[in-house]
Design a protein around this motif. Structure first.
Motif, PDB file in Angstrom:
ATOM      1  N   LEU A  47       0.801  -1.212   0.000  1.00  0.00           N
ATOM      2  CA  LEU A  47       0.000   0.000   0.000  1.00  0.00           C
ATOM      3  C   LEU A  47       0.839   1.270   0.000  1.00  0.00           C
ATOM      4  N   THR A  48       1.976   1.228   0.679  1.00  0.00           N
ATOM      5  CA  THR A  48       2.733   2.461   0.908  1.00  0.00           C
ATOM      6  C   THR A  48       4.083   2.500   0.228  1.00  0.00           C
ATOM      7  N   GLY A  49       4.603   1.349  -0.192  1.00  0.00           N
ATOM      8  CA  GLY A  49       5.941   1.324  -0.747  1.00  0.00           C
ATOM      9  C   GLY A  49       7.020   1.368   0.311  1.00  0.00           C
ATOM     10  N   SER A  50       6.644   1.238   1.573  1.00  0.00           N
ATOM     11  CA  SER A  50       7.610   1.321   2.669  1.00  0.00           C
ATOM     12  C   SER A  50       7.369   0.182   3.638  1.00  0.00           C
ATOM     13  N   ALA A  51       8.448  -0.322   4.235  1.00  0.00           N
ATOM     14  CA  ALA A  51       8.313  -1.332   5.282  1.00  0.00           C
ATOM     15  C   ALA A  51       7.732  -0.676   6.529  1.00  0.00           C
ATOM     16  N   PRO A  52       6.854  -1.358   7.273  1.00  0.00           N
ATOM     17  CA  PRO A  52       6.206  -0.715   8.423  1.00  0.00           C
ATOM     18  C   PRO A  52       7.185  -0.242   9.494  1.00  0.00           C
ATOM     19  N   LEU A  53       8.261  -0.989   9.734  1.00  0.00           N
ATOM     20  CA  LEU A  53       9.219  -0.550  10.745  1.00  0.00           C
ATOM     21  C   LEU A  53       9.893   0.748  10.320  1.00  0.00           C
ATOM     22  N   GLN A  54      10.308   0.820   9.051  1.00  0.00           N
ATOM     23  CA  GLN A  54      10.930   2.048   8.566  1.00  0.00           C
ATOM     24  C   GLN A  54       9.943   3.210   8.612  1.00  0.00           C
ATOM     25  N   TRP A  55       8.703   2.939   8.256  1.00  0.00           N
ATOM     26  CA  TRP A  55       7.684   3.982   8.320  1.00  0.00           C
ATOM     27  C   TRP A  55       7.522   4.499   9.741  1.00  0.00           C
ATOM     28  N   LEU A  56       7.450   3.585  10.712  1.00  0.00           N
ATOM     29  CA  LEU A  56       7.251   3.980  12.102  1.00  0.00           C
ATOM     30  C   LEU A  56       8.426   4.820  12.599  1.00  0.00           C
ATOM     31  N   ILE A  57       9.640   4.384  12.289  1.00  0.00           N
ATOM     32  CA  ILE A  57      10.821   5.141  12.697  1.00  0.00           C
ATOM     33  C   ILE A  57      10.811   6.528  12.058  1.00  0.00           C
ATOM     34  N   THR A  58      10.448   6.572  10.779  1.00  0.00           N
ATOM     35  CA  THR A  58      10.415   7.849  10.070  1.00  0.00           C
ATOM     36  C   THR A  58       9.405   8.800  10.693  1.00  0.00           C
ATOM     37  N   GLN A  59       8.228   8.279  11.081  1.00  0.00           N
ATOM     38  CA  GLN A  59       7.227   9.140  11.715  1.00  0.00           C
ATOM     39  C   GLN A  59       7.711   9.659  13.063  1.00  0.00           C
ATOM     40  N   ARG A  60       8.413   8.836  13.803  1.00  0.00           N
ATOM     41  CA  ARG A  60       8.954   9.285  15.094  1.00  0.00           C
ATOM     42  C   ARG A  60      10.016  10.364  14.875  1.00  0.00           C
ATOM     43  N   VAL A  61      10.847  10.173  13.865  1.00  0.00           N
ATOM     44  CA  VAL A  61      11.859  11.189  13.558  1.00  0.00           C
ATOM     45  C   VAL A  61      11.186  12.485  13.122  1.00  0.00           C
ATOM     46  N   LEU A  62      10.133  12.376  12.320  1.00  0.00           N
ATOM     47  CA  LEU A  62       9.402  13.568  11.899  1.00  0.00           C
ATOM     48  C   LEU A  62       8.832  14.313  13.100  1.00  0.00           C
ATOM     49  N   GLN A  63       8.239  13.566  14.035  1.00  0.00           N
ATOM     50  CA  GLN A  63       7.701  14.199  15.232  1.00  0.00           C
ATOM     51  C   GLN A  63       8.807  14.891  16.017  1.00  0.00           C
ATOM     52  N   GLN A  99      11.581  16.042  14.784  1.00  0.00           N
ATOM     53  CA  GLN A  99      11.986  17.200  13.979  1.00  0.00           C
ATOM     54  C   GLN A  99      11.079  18.390  14.283  1.00  0.00           C
ATOM     55  N   ARG A 100       9.794  18.156  14.353  1.00  0.00           N
ATOM     56  CA  ARG A 100       8.859  19.239  14.629  1.00  0.00           C
ATOM     57  C   ARG A 100       9.041  19.796  16.032  1.00  0.00           C
ATOM     58  N   LEU A 101       9.241  18.924  16.995  1.00  0.00           N
ATOM     59  CA  LEU A 101       9.425  19.395  18.365  1.00  0.00           C
ATOM     60  C   LEU A 101      10.726  20.190  18.500  1.00  0.00           C
ATOM     61  N   LEU A 102      11.758  19.753  17.816  1.00  0.00           N
ATOM     62  CA  LEU A 102      13.021  20.494  17.861  1.00  0.00           C
ATOM     63  C   LEU A 102      12.865  21.870  17.241  1.00  0.00           C
ATOM     64  N   GLU A 103      12.012  21.981  16.249  1.00  0.00           N
ATOM     65  CA  GLU A 103      11.793  23.256  15.583  1.00  0.00           C
ATOM     66  C   GLU A 103      10.917  24.196  16.401  1.00  0.00           C
TER      67      GLU A 103
END
Length: 405
Positions: free
Chosen positions: A271-287, A289-293
């Motif tokens: 569905l997404t073209g991404s492995a779920p573990l990588q997706w989850l890690i990426t979302q945590r990093v994104l969050q 990133q936003r908090l650091l900003e």
């Protein structure tokens, strides 16, 4: 011999018939965005030999009957037709008008024939859909704009879609992400053909970095194409986005979907073209990133609020995805932002991200109607790159790309 030189030499050796390495054909279609279309025209179609940039011969080819209508209702007339592709050592498809409609059969056949005769085939942004429709991406790694990567992966399951990359060089077939990544890939082609100095000279003329760091991760968005939002997995992924501050793993998501881990991984990737573990890690990093900003939380507090088990885990994943440490990213971001912007945004983030252990979830924010999946880039309608995300500190070695092994 360098890897780039080896790839270029191999490509030149395989050319057959009238094809010449220095000839670049750009294949245009009606309905294509003018910015993406103009990138290869500018890179390969202007004589900059006075600046030390070797000259290419450009053939602009119409992929269908003209005139070709483009962004803003402009009409273009291509000086060549599909027959001119037979002379090109490189064929570039800068964009395709619609990811839901099939390209013309005649154009697909011309691309297949060019590839069989040794030409290098390049797809910029949604041009990857044309290459995939021609069967040229089967069994190969490829990328496209983050927003369209899930659709590309779903429609062409034999293509190994990697939405994290700015561009992917698989030797004789190359693809790039959104708009600005098309410039990155074209510069890479010049670097492969003529070396670092020539690519650097061209980059100076274009007033762009010769090599950008990182990939599409820095442009992450929180949405998926509507067609995925109706899938049963959408509810599970929406739950994950609402609970990023909690510590859970992919097994938890699989259980919520009433699937085995193996089945969940397969469905999620299709569905997404991404492995779920990588997706989850990426979302945590994104969050993070936003908090650091937008907040003054310490790095340790940010790690806890984003579901990382330790600050060490946050630092490792953050550096791998964004090319810098959390502290360095925050410092670079604030150095480029007017004072007061971060403070005004901090209140918004505070209402979105609950404290650790808070059972209330996000306050005042509705759950996303469609979950997220992949990394972001710059593409149709998003031509400007601004802020620190555009040129964040990054990795020193050939960043933003995957080259042929």
């Amino acid at each position: 011999m360098s890897q780039d030189s080896a790839v270029a030499t191999e490509a030149a050796r395989k050319l057959t018939g009238r094809r010449r390495r220095e000839v670049v054909a750009v294949l245009l279609f009606s309905g294509g965005p003018i910015f993406e279309s103009s990138i290869p025209l500018s890179v390969f179609g202007i004589d900059r030999q006075d600046a030390g940039v070797p000259r290419y011969r450009l053939l602009v080819c119409g992929g269908e009957e003209g005139p070709l209508r483009t962004t803003g209702g402009l009409e273009l007339t291509a000086p060549y037709g599909l027959e001119a592709i037979s002379r090109a050592g490189t064929v570039v498809v800068p964009a395709w008008r619609s990811i839901t409609s099939p390209p013309p059969a005649e154009a697909l056949e011309a691309l297949r024939r060019a590839h069989e005769e040794g030409a290098r085939i390049v797809g910029l942004c949604t041009g990857a859909f044309v290459l995939a429709a021609a069967g040229l991406l089967d069994g190969r790694p490829a990328t496209t704009h983050w927003m369209y990567a899930p659709t590309l992966a779903k429609r062409y399951p034999s293509v190994h879609v990697d939405p994290r990359e700015l561009f992917v060089d698989d030797g004789d077939v190359l693809t790039s992400a959104g708009t600005a990544a098309g410039i990155d890939l074209c510069l890479h082609i010049v670097r492969t053909d003529h070396g670092t100095e020539a690519a650097g000279a061209l980059a100076r003329r274009l007033v762009v970095p010769p090599r950008r760091s990182g990939g599409q991760e820095r442009y992450l968005d929180r949405s998926l194409p509507e067609e995925i939002g109706s899938d049963p997995l959408a509810e599970v992924v929406a739950w994950a986005l609402e609970h990023l501050h909690e510590q859970f793993d992919v097994e938890t998501l699989a259980a919520r979907a009433y699937m085995s881990r193996r089945t969940f991984d397969r469905r999620f990737r299709s569905l997404t073209g991404s492995a779920p573990l990588q997706w989850l890690i990426t979302q945590r990093v994104l969050q993070a990133q936003r908090l650091l900003e937008t907040s003054d939380y310490s790095v340790d507090e940010v790690a806890g609020r984003c579901g990382f088990r330790s600050p060490v885990a946050l630092r490792g994943h953050f550096r791998r995805q964004l090319g810098s440490s959390p502290a360095a990213y925050r410092a670079a971001y604030r150095a480029r932002r007017p004072q007061g912007v971060a403070e005004s945004a901090a209140t918004v983030v505070e209402t979105m991200v609950p404290s650790q252990g808070s059972p209330s979830g996000r306050r005042g924010v509705q759950a996303p109607s469609a979950p997220v999946a992949v990394a972001a880039g710059v593409g149709h309608g998003e031509h400007a790159m601004s802020g620190p995300e555009a040129y964040a500190p990054g990795r020193p070695s050939l960043p933003g790309q995957r080259s042929a092994p």
